[in-house]
Design a protein around this motif. Sequence first.
Motif, short mmCIF file in Angstrom:
data_model
loop_
_atom_site.label_atom_id
_atom_site.label_comp_id
_atom_site.label_asym_id
_atom_site.label_seq_id
_atom_site.Cartn_x
_atom_site.Cartn_y
_atom_site.Cartn_z
N GLY A 6 38.98 76.78 -37.21
CA GLY A 6 38.62 75.73 -36.26
C GLY A 6 39.32 75.91 -34.92
O GLY A 6 38.71 75.74 -33.86
N TYR A 7 40.59 76.26 -34.97
CA TYR A 7 41.35 76.50 -33.74
C TYR A 7 40.77 77.67 -32.96
O TYR A 7 40.61 77.60 -31.75
N ALA A 8 40.42 78.74 -33.66
CA ALA A 8 39.84 79.91 -33.00
C ALA A 8 38.49 79.57 -32.37
O ALA A 8 38.20 80.00 -31.24
N CYS A 9 37.68 78.79 -33.07
CA CYS A 9 36.39 78.38 -32.50
C CYS A 9 36.59 77.53 -31.26
O CYS A 9 35.88 77.68 -30.26
N TRP A 10 37.56 76.61 -31.31
CA TRP A 10 37.84 75.77 -30.15
C TRP A 10 38.30 76.61 -28.95
O TRP A 10 37.84 76.42 -27.83
N MET A 11 39.18 77.57 -29.22
CA MET A 11 39.71 78.40 -28.13
C MET A 11 38.62 79.30 -27.55
O MET A 11 38.52 79.46 -26.34
N ARG A 12 37.78 79.88 -28.40
CA ARG A 12 36.67 80.69 -27.90
C ARG A 12 35.68 79.82 -27.14
O ARG A 12 35.10 80.24 -26.13
N GLY A 13 35.48 78.59 -27.61
CA GLY A 13 34.61 77.65 -26.90
C GLY A 13 35.13 77.34 -25.51
O GLY A 13 34.36 77.24 -24.55
N ASN A 14 36.45 77.18 -25.39
CA ASN A 14 37.04 76.95 -24.06
C ASN A 14 36.75 78.10 -23.12
O ASN A 14 36.41 77.90 -21.95
N ALA A 15 36.92 79.33 -23.62
CA ALA A 15 36.66 80.51 -22.79
C ALA A 15 35.19 80.57 -22.39
O ALA A 15 34.87 80.84 -21.22
N MET A 16 34.29 80.31 -23.33
CA MET A 16 32.86 80.37 -23.03
C MET A 16 32.45 79.28 -22.05
O MET A 16 31.58 79.49 -21.20
N LEU A 17 33.08 78.11 -22.14
CA LEU A 17 32.81 77.03 -21.21
C LEU A 17 33.14 77.46 -19.78
O LEU A 17 32.34 77.27 -18.86
N GLU A 18 34.30 78.05 -19.59
CA GLU A 18 34.71 78.49 -18.26
C GLU A 18 33.88 79.67 -17.76
O GLU A 18 33.69 79.84 -16.56
N LEU A 19 33.41 80.51 -18.68
CA LEU A 19 32.58 81.65 -18.29
C LEU A 19 31.13 81.24 -18.03
O LEU A 19 30.35 82.04 -17.51
N GLY A 20 30.78 80.01 -18.39
CA GLY A 20 29.44 79.51 -18.13
C GLY A 20 28.42 79.85 -19.20
O GLY A 20 27.23 79.68 -18.98
#
Length: 140
Positions: free
Chosen positions: A102-116
């Motif tokens: 779950g933590y890894a998904c959240w962190m990857r989601g943060n990166a994808m959010l900023e990358l658009g």
Amino acid sequence: ATQHVNVMLVTLYCAERCWSHAMEMKADYDDALSSRSNASNSKKKEKGGVVLGLVGDKSKSSPGSIRQHYLKKLKKAAKYATDLEEMAKVAGDDGTVVEARGYACWMRGNAMLELGDWQVCVVLYIFCLFLVLVFFFVCK
């Protein structure tokens, strides 16, 4: 070779350090953009001991370079979180594996959010929410 029981904490701390540094730089980036639009080209803004240069001042960090730097930090945080997930699969119990995933998904989601990359971001956040619910109801 036997690893120390806290080896996963080191990876977690590295992920958190990269994420928090990225968020600090993102705030600097947002400040630089707002200063750029509100001030004349010759003004500078000082934030936390770092002088952010605006148009015409090549010796200071430009908003574009700040953005690239914080995106790199977010990607690095996502990498550490993925490493933590892999470590948990090998050495953790079921609850630790679910929590790390779950933590890894959240962190990857943060990166994808900023990358658009909105579609990937939404999928990762939904999966993270699902894992949080699994952890709450199943792994108590």
